[in-house]
Design a protein around this motif. Structure first.
Motif, PDB file in Angstrom:
ATOM      1  N   LEU A   1     108.349 103.832  23.598  1.00 37.87           N
ATOM      2  CA  LEU A   1     108.175 102.410  23.210  1.00 37.87           C
ATOM      3  C   LEU A   1     107.204 101.472  23.662  1.00 37.87           C
ATOM      4  O   LEU A   1     107.497 100.505  23.394  1.00 37.87           O
ATOM      5  N   PHE A   2     106.255 102.527  22.930  1.00 38.11           N
ATOM      6  CA  PHE A   2     104.502 101.000  22.402  1.00 38.11           C
ATOM      7  C   PHE A   2     105.534 100.412  21.428  1.00 38.11           C
ATOM      8  O   PHE A   2     105.534  99.103  21.475  1.00 38.11           O
TER       9      PHE A   2
ATOM     10  N   GLY B   1     107.936  91.963  20.913  1.00 37.49           N
ATOM     11  CA  GLY B   1     106.600  91.207  21.484  1.00 37.49           C
ATOM     12  C   GLY B   1     106.496  91.405  23.409  1.00 37.49           C
ATOM     13  O   GLY B   1     105.993  90.780  23.364  1.00 37.49           O
ATOM     14  N   LEU B   2     106.853  92.016  23.051  1.00 35.30           N
ATOM     15  CA  LEU B   2     106.729  92.186  24.937  1.00 35.30           C
ATOM     16  C   LEU B   2     104.718  92.849  25.121  1.00 35.30           C
ATOM     17  O   LEU B   2     104.498  92.535  25.765  1.00 35.30           O
ATOM     18  N   LEU B   3     104.524  94.370  24.084  1.00 35.28           N
ATOM     19  CA  LEU B   3     103.272  94.773  23.972  1.00 35.28           C
ATOM     20  C   LEU B   3     102.026  94.026  22.966  1.00 35.28           C
ATOM     21  O   LEU B   3     103.127  93.424  21.759  1.00 35.28           O
ATOM     22  N   PRO B   4     100.969  94.176  22.489  1.00 38.21           N
ATOM     23  CA  PRO B   4     100.215  94.056  21.687  1.00 38.21           C
ATOM     24  C   PRO B   4     100.951  94.779  19.919  1.00 38.21           C
ATOM     25  O   PRO B   4     100.689  95.974  20.648  1.00 38.21           O
TER      26      PRO B   4
END
Length: 101
Positions: free
Chosen positions: A47-48, A55-58
């Motif tokens: 998921l990460f 582009g949803l998480l750093p």
């Protein structure tokens, strides 16, 4: 690209459903928690990575389990999968085994 993405996400969902099913069928509380922990450890890492790719998480530098080359990460994932497969051999079957004591 979209078909490959669906295949990858489908494979991770299959791992999640099978891992939760294995955990639900184990009698031993430690084995149950171990199966859930391994399953969700794989899922959270995926998921990460997928969140960073979309582009949803750093960007974190976490490799995609079983796909990206991570060296020690790949070795740890394969060991975790082996433990999960071993736990699946201890699931309840249709016949309840009686314990002698």
């Amino acid at each position: 690209g979209g078909v490959g993405l669906l295949i990858i996400i489908g494979a991770y969902l299959l791992i999640m459903f099978r891992g939760v099913r294995i955990a639900a069928q184990i009698d031993d509380p430690f084995g149950k928690l171990l199966a859930v922990g391994i399953t969700f450890q794989i899922m959270i890492q995926a998921l990460f990575n997928l969140g960073a790719v979309f582009g949803l998480l750093p960007i974190t530098g976490i490799p995609l389990p079983f796909v990206s080359y991570g060296g020690s990460s790949l070795m740890f994932m394969l060991t975790s999968a082996g433990i999960l497969v071993n736990l699946s051999s201890h699931v309840k079957r249709g016949v309840k085994q009686e314990r002698p004591f």
